[in-house]
Design an enzyme around this catalytic site. Structure first.
Site: not given
Length: 616
Positions: A73, A172, A331, A333, A336, A446
């Protein structure tokens, strides 16, 4: 947006520029201008040259992004340390070459291939098309999502379509200026060592883009290019339903409990809405200002459900209007999940990741026992990380399942879960403190969609069967398994070298001798019982002094365990110059003075920071 073409050749442009005279920097400047075909990012480099901003150019061009816990990132701008067209192509060429090396059989590449998806961030579609073009040029079948999708769809798609790899273009919950790449290997889990290092080496081996890598016309009517959306969408929700026993779905259908939902301007709404429909939950009530994807994230300073109640101001207002007591947030994308609940005094409690881990640990076991005709709890496993609460370990001791601890990051937990499933274990849950949860090895990462459905189903079950709230159930869990007090924070520095120096000071506590660690705090009131140093390879809790988790000299990870059971772990960030720390102290079920436990933990953490971390 980044514009795709420049009107002149790089060589012609270089003739008009006066470079720095610094050999290593000028080489990278020349490489950038010769290789990049994006007018916007070339102009950024040209402007810096004209301004003689050599420090900025060195920072952007003489460094590279590495693979962290969430992939690669960075900011979207010119530079080899950033995310842009050129770096995207370099990453894709490295991935393609590495996969060709691993799978020299062309037929395998043409039949299994790579799945590629993007979320709502700027340039996501452009980057995904560039990656697809590179892969098609190497005769890979490419499953390219032609619409924005949640990151969990890429992980699931790798497993469902039996791909060789997957790429999710996402940053993210990072700021709007960032983007990135999350790479999945053929098991569907985020890549681990040595694949991350090998992929980085493959990127560096052939940095110059092939001319064909820029040509997106290969995407037109290509027989190796497929949009997997319909198949993945249908199969994903089918597997999601298998995680809910029919009795729970019946309870959902009868429950009147409603939920406010915000995707925080990300891609989550349509997918969470469908998940609630499949689970027969009441339709989510969206926060309208944040319902639709928007890469500007206009109502938020930071698009993250990790950021306390601040990101939920609009959701709280909506909840009060609709008389709802539970808020769910993803979040951008959708990997989470944040959860908040109204307490009896009219205050909103936002559960932290460790509290949600406690609730979902209890729920995962309850769910398994209900949906399994002959449950075998002793064969079950739950997983968490060194930076998360050990509440699952306490549950495991009481209930008879196995608890496994890994390094920080879902790449470690997901791969461990698949390893355990392969030998016949039933993995019920993997979680980490930054509100990440995994319920099914078919989605080995996740997943905020399944987490939202599980939390909502748990809430409906508790209200319908016992009229208990999530807050009340959390207290019951602590009553049963012991209260777990946690503190999670970070210390910020100006550069990575400062962080390394501080960690070295902790391991050179006596006369600056390496390998000597602090022995106590507060003038001996609390003594250190064990030290685990995964940078040097030490764990004094074992007779042979060797750690059971992976050692890495390039990563700082230190854990101190005190005689009263308090544990504090320090680790460096993979992307920022900061030192994260995770502290926990827990009591036995019969110990009910939770405030005293929390106060002791805070006093000890303050002392550790002052005595171990701060300079003398």
């Amino acid at each position: 947006m980044l514009a795709p073409n420049i009107p002149t050749t790089g060589a012609e442009l270089l003739e008009t520029l006066q470079l720095s005279g610094q050999q290593d920097l000028d080489l990278q400047i020349k490489n950038w201008i010769l290789w990049d075909r994006n007018a916007a990012t070339v102009q950024q480099v040209v402007d810096a040259i004209k301004d003689k901003d050599w420090d900025a150019l060195r920072a952007r061009l003489c460094r590279r992004c590495g693979f962290g816990t969430g992939g690669i990132r960075s900011g979207m701008r010119a530079g080899f340390d950033s995310i842009n067209d050129l770096v995207t192509i370099q990453m894709a060429q490295g991935l393609a070459n590495y996969l060709v090396e691993m799978h020299p059989n062309v037929k395998k590449r043409e039949t299994q291939g790579v799945i590629v998806g993007h979320d709502a961030r700027y340039n996501g579609k452009r980057f995904s098309q560039l990656i697809a073009a590179v892969l098609l040029n190497q005769n890979f079948r490419v499953y390219l999502f032609n619409r924005m999708v949640p990151t969990p769809f890429v992980a699931f798609g790798v497993v469902h379509l039996k791909c060789l790899a997957g790429v999710a273009i996402t940053a993210s919950h990072n700021p709007k200026t960032d983007n990135g790449f999350k790479i999945y290997f053929d098991n569907g889990a985020p890549i681990l060592t040595p694949h991350d290092k090998n992929l980085q080496a493959a990127m560096l081996k052939h940095q110059e883009p092939l001319a064909s890598s820029w040509d997106l016309s290969i995407l037109d009517d290509n027989p190796l290019l497929f949009d997997p959306f319909r198949e993945v969408y249908s199969a994903y929700f089918e597997q999601l339903k298998t995680q809910l026993p029919f009795s729970f779905i019946e309870t959902n259908e009868c429950s009147q409990l409603r939920f406010i939902y915000t995707p925080l301007h990300g891609v989550g709404f349509h997918y969470v809405r469908e998940a609630f429909y499949q689970a027969r939950l009441k339709p989510v009530i969206p926060v309208l200002q944040q319902k639709d994807p928007d890469p500007e994230f206009p109502t938020l300073h930071f698009p993250s459900p990790l950021e306390g109640l601040g990101c939920l101001n609009l959701a709280i207002k909506k909840a009060e209007e609709e008389h709802c007591t539970i808020i769910l947030s993803n979040d951008p994308d959708v990997d989470r999940l944040g959860v908040a609940e109204l307490d009896p005094k009219g205050r909103w409690k936002k559960f932290n990741g460790n509290e949600l881990g406690a609730l979902l640990g209890w729920w995962a076991l309850e769910n398994y026992k209900t949906r399994t005709p002959k449950p075998n709890v002793s064969n079950c496993v739950m997983i968490s990380t060194v930076g998360s609460s050990k509440i699952l370990a306490a549950m495991a001791r009481a209930e008879g399942f196995t608890f496994v601890e890994t390094l920080v990051g879902f790449k470690w937990m997901a791969n461990k879960a698949l390893e355990l499933a392969a030998i016949g274990k039933t993995v019920l849950l993997a979680f980490e403190e930054p509100i990440g949860f995994m319920f099914n090895v078919k989605v080995p990462d996740k997943d905020g969609i399944s987490a939202a459905v599980q939390v909502a189903t748990m809430a409906c079950y508790l209200r319908s069967t016992r009229n208990v709230t999530l807050i009340e159930k959390l207290r019951e869990i602590y009553d049963t398994y012991g209260y777990h007090a946690t503190i999670v924070s970070a210390l910020h520095y100006s550069n990575v070298d400062e962080v390394t120096a501080i960690c070295n000071r902790m391991r050179s506590h006596e006369d600056n001798t390496m390998g000597t660690y602090p022995k106590c705090i507060l003038n001996g009131e609390f003594e250190v019982r064990y030290v685990r140093d995964l940078t040097l390879g030490l764990d004094t809790s074992f007779p042979d002094l060797k750690p059971r988790l992976m050692i890495s000299a390039s990563r700082q990870l230190l854990t101190f365990t005190f005689n009263n059971g308090m544990v504090i772990t320090f680790r460096t960030s993979s992307s920022e110059p900061k030192l994260r720390y995770y502290a926990e102290m827990f009591g036995l079920p019969e110990e009910k003075d939770w405030d005293e436990l929390q106060d002791t933990l805070q006093r000890m953490v303050d002392a550790v920071i002052t005595e171990f971390v701060m300079p003398p």
